[in-house]
Design a protein around this motif. Structure first.
Motif, PDB file in Angstrom:
ATOM      1  N   TYR A  36     -53.463   5.513 103.147  1.00  0.00           N
ATOM      2  CA  TYR A  36     -52.292   5.195 103.971  1.00  0.00           C
ATOM      3  C   TYR A  36     -51.046   5.520 103.163  1.00  0.00           C
ATOM      4  O   TYR A  36     -50.939   5.163 101.988  1.00  0.00           O
ATOM      5  CB  TYR A  36     -52.294   3.708 104.352  1.00  0.00           C
ATOM      6  CG  TYR A  36     -51.045   3.268 105.065  1.00  0.00           C
ATOM      7  CD1 TYR A  36     -50.858   3.547 106.410  1.00  0.00           C
ATOM      8  CD2 TYR A  36     -50.039   2.606 104.383  1.00  0.00           C
ATOM      9  CE1 TYR A  36     -49.697   3.162 107.062  1.00  0.00           C
ATOM     10  CE2 TYR A  36     -48.873   2.213 105.031  1.00  0.00           C
ATOM     11  CZ  TYR A  36     -48.713   2.504 106.362  1.00  0.00           C
ATOM     12  OH  TYR A  36     -47.565   2.130 107.017  1.00  0.00           O
ATOM     13  N   SER A  38     -46.657   5.523 103.337  1.00  0.00           N
ATOM     14  CA  SER A  38     -45.431   5.162 104.053  1.00  0.00           C
ATOM     15  C   SER A  38     -44.249   5.470 103.138  1.00  0.00           C
ATOM     16  O   SER A  38     -44.383   5.507 101.924  1.00  0.00           O
ATOM     17  CB  SER A  38     -45.440   3.694 104.473  1.00  0.00           C
ATOM     18  OG  SER A  38     -45.404   2.858 103.344  1.00  0.00           O
ATOM     19  N   ARG A  47     -51.476   4.020  99.614  1.00  0.00           N
ATOM     20  CA  ARG A  47     -52.533   3.026  99.468  1.00  0.00           C
ATOM     21  C   ARG A  47     -53.866   3.738  99.660  1.00  0.00           C
ATOM     22  O   ARG A  47     -53.992   4.611 100.501  1.00  0.00           O
ATOM     23  CB  ARG A  47     -52.413   1.923 100.514  1.00  0.00           C
ATOM     24  CG  ARG A  47     -51.137   1.144 100.398  1.00  0.00           C
ATOM     25  CD  ARG A  47     -51.001   0.175 101.549  1.00  0.00           C
ATOM     26  NE  ARG A  47     -49.635  -0.314 101.579  1.00  0.00           N
ATOM     27  CZ  ARG A  47     -49.298  -1.530 101.940  1.00  0.00           C
ATOM     28  NH1 ARG A  47     -50.195  -2.367 102.350  1.00  0.00           N
ATOM     29  NH2 ARG A  47     -48.054  -1.903 101.928  1.00  0.00           N
ATOM     30  N   ASP A  91     -56.910   0.339 108.901  1.00  0.00           N
ATOM     31  CA  ASP A  91     -55.465   0.190 108.724  1.00  0.00           C
ATOM     32  C   ASP A  91     -55.196  -0.517 107.395  1.00  0.00           C
ATOM     33  O   ASP A  91     -55.172  -1.738 107.329  1.00  0.00           O
ATOM     34  CB  ASP A  91     -54.899  -0.603 109.900  1.00  0.00           C
ATOM     35  CG  ASP A  91     -53.427  -0.923 109.760  1.00  0.00           C
ATOM     36  OD1 ASP A  91     -52.773  -0.361 108.865  1.00  0.00           O
ATOM     37  OD2 ASP A  91     -52.931  -1.732 110.551  1.00  0.00           O
ATOM     38  N   LYS A  93     -52.594  -0.896 105.739  1.00  0.00           N
ATOM     39  CA  LYS A  93     -51.344  -1.651 105.676  1.00  0.00           C
ATOM     40  C   LYS A  93     -51.570  -3.121 106.031  1.00  0.00           C
ATOM     41  O   LYS A  93     -50.948  -4.011 105.463  1.00  0.00           O
ATOM     42  CB  LYS A  93     -50.311  -1.038 106.623  1.00  0.00           C
ATOM     43  CG  LYS A  93     -48.946  -1.696 106.546  1.00  0.00           C
ATOM     44  CD  LYS A  93     -47.941  -0.992 107.421  1.00  0.00           C
ATOM     45  CE  LYS A  93     -46.586  -1.666 107.313  1.00  0.00           C
ATOM     46  NZ  LYS A  93     -45.591  -1.026 108.172  1.00  0.00           N
ATOM     47  N   HIS A  94     -52.497  -3.381 106.944  1.00  0.00           N
ATOM     48  CA  HIS A  94     -52.722  -4.746 107.424  1.00  0.00           C
ATOM     49  C   HIS A  94     -54.132  -5.282 107.168  1.00  0.00           C
ATOM     50  O   HIS A  94     -54.443  -6.398 107.562  1.00  0.00           O
ATOM     51  CB  HIS A  94     -52.446  -4.810 108.934  1.00  0.00           C
ATOM     52  CG  HIS A  94     -51.059  -4.401 109.286  1.00  0.00           C
ATOM     53  ND1 HIS A  94     -50.756  -3.185 109.830  1.00  0.00           N
ATOM     54  CD2 HIS A  94     -49.880  -5.045 109.137  1.00  0.00           C
ATOM     55  CE1 HIS A  94     -49.456  -3.091 110.024  1.00  0.00           C
ATOM     56  NE2 HIS A  94     -48.892  -4.203 109.607  1.00  0.00           N
ATOM     57  N   ILE A  95     -54.990  -4.519 106.530  1.00  0.00           N
ATOM     58  CA  ILE A  95     -56.401  -4.906 106.410  1.00  0.00           C
ATOM     59  C   ILE A  95     -56.586  -6.218 105.638  1.00  0.00           C
ATOM     60  O   ILE A  95     -57.376  -7.065 106.046  1.00  0.00           O
ATOM     61  CB  ILE A  95     -57.251  -3.769 105.793  1.00  0.00           C
ATOM     62  CG1 ILE A  95     -58.735  -4.015 106.034  1.00  0.00           C
ATOM     63  CG2 ILE A  95     -57.008  -3.606 104.311  1.00  0.00           C
ATOM     64  CD1 ILE A  95     -59.193  -3.682 107.390  1.00  0.00           C
ATOM     65  N   GLU A  97     -54.520  -8.758 105.301  1.00  0.00           N
ATOM     66  CA  GLU A  97     -54.054  -9.863 106.140  1.00  0.00           C
ATOM     67  C   GLU A  97     -55.056 -10.166 107.254  1.00  0.00           C
ATOM     68  O   GLU A  97     -55.375 -11.317 107.513  1.00  0.00           O
ATOM     69  CB  GLU A  97     -52.693  -9.509 106.742  1.00  0.00           C
ATOM     70  CG  GLU A  97     -52.119 -10.580 107.644  1.00  0.00           C
ATOM     71  CD  GLU A  97     -50.814 -10.123 108.281  1.00  0.00           C
ATOM     72  OE1 GLU A  97     -50.478 -10.667 109.341  1.00  0.00           O
ATOM     73  OE2 GLU A  97     -50.143  -9.242 107.727  1.00  0.00           O
ATOM     74  N   ARG A  98     -55.567  -9.124 107.896  1.00  0.00           N
ATOM     75  CA  ARG A  98     -56.539  -9.324 108.979  1.00  0.00           C
ATOM     76  C   ARG A  98     -57.837  -9.921 108.453  1.00  0.00           C
ATOM     77  O   ARG A  98     -58.445 -10.757 109.095  1.00  0.00           O
ATOM     78  CB  ARG A  98     -56.806  -8.013 109.710  1.00  0.00           C
ATOM     79  CG  ARG A  98     -55.557  -7.569 110.442  1.00  0.00           C
ATOM     80  CD  ARG A  98     -55.717  -6.746 111.635  1.00  0.00           C
ATOM     81  NE  ARG A  98     -56.668  -7.144 112.619  1.00  0.00           N
ATOM     82  CZ  ARG A  98     -57.101  -6.322 113.554  1.00  0.00           C
ATOM     83  NH1 ARG A  98     -56.663  -5.082 113.601  1.00  0.00           N
ATOM     84  NH2 ARG A  98     -57.963  -6.730 114.447  1.00  0.00           N
ATOM     85  N   ASN A 101     -57.352 -13.677 107.728  1.00  0.00           N
ATOM     86  CA  ASN A 101     -57.211 -14.484 108.940  1.00  0.00           C
ATOM     87  C   ASN A 101     -58.440 -14.462 109.840  1.00  0.00           C
ATOM     88  O   ASN A 101     -58.452 -15.123 110.868  1.00  0.00           O
ATOM     89  CB  ASN A 101     -55.991 -14.021 109.738  1.00  0.00           C
ATOM     90  CG  ASN A 101     -54.706 -14.303 108.990  1.00  0.00           C
ATOM     91  OD1 ASN A 101     -54.612 -15.258 108.234  1.00  0.00           O
ATOM     92  ND2 ASN A 101     -53.721 -13.457 109.183  1.00  0.00           N
TER      93      ASN A 101
END
Length: 108
Positions: A36, A38, A47, A91, A93-95, A97-98, A101
């Motif tokens: 990833y 950005s 990343r 993803d 960028k959000h893996i 965090e996901r 949770n």
């Protein structure tokens, strides 16, 4: 039985005995090639998937064909439908965090 058990589990064509064999072999943890990038005003951030994620989340597994992450427990038992047991996640960028949770059935 095919080498990539994630694809077999997604197709849901396995018998209970075949699922037990896959469970006994353990979850597939290939070194995925997920990247990833950005860009902010001043920097570019890159990343790459780190195989240590498998150690941090013992329920996580990977599919080398789709280059995505899945929940091994969810694939085996299909208690609820989510991205973790249907299309997989890549993803970066959000893996994290996901994953933090996510409440995995049978483990919580």
């Amino acid at each position: 039985m095919e080498v990539n058990c994630v694809q077999n589990l997604l197709k849901n064509l396995l018998s209970f005995e075949e699922k037990l064999l896959i469970k006994k072999k353990g979850r597939p943890i290939p070194d995925l090639q997920i990247t990833y990038s950005s860009t902010s005003k001043t920097r570019t951030y890159n990343r790459v998937f780190n195989k240590n994620m498998y150690e941090k989340y013992e329920w996580m597994c990977g599919c080398s064909l789709t280059n995505k992450l899945f929940c091994f427990v969810c694939l085996l038992f299909k208690k609820e439908v989510s991205a973790w047991n249907k299309q997989g996640l890549n993803d970066l960028k959000h893996i994290a965090e996901r994953a933090k949770n996510t409440k995995i059935p049978f483990l919580t």
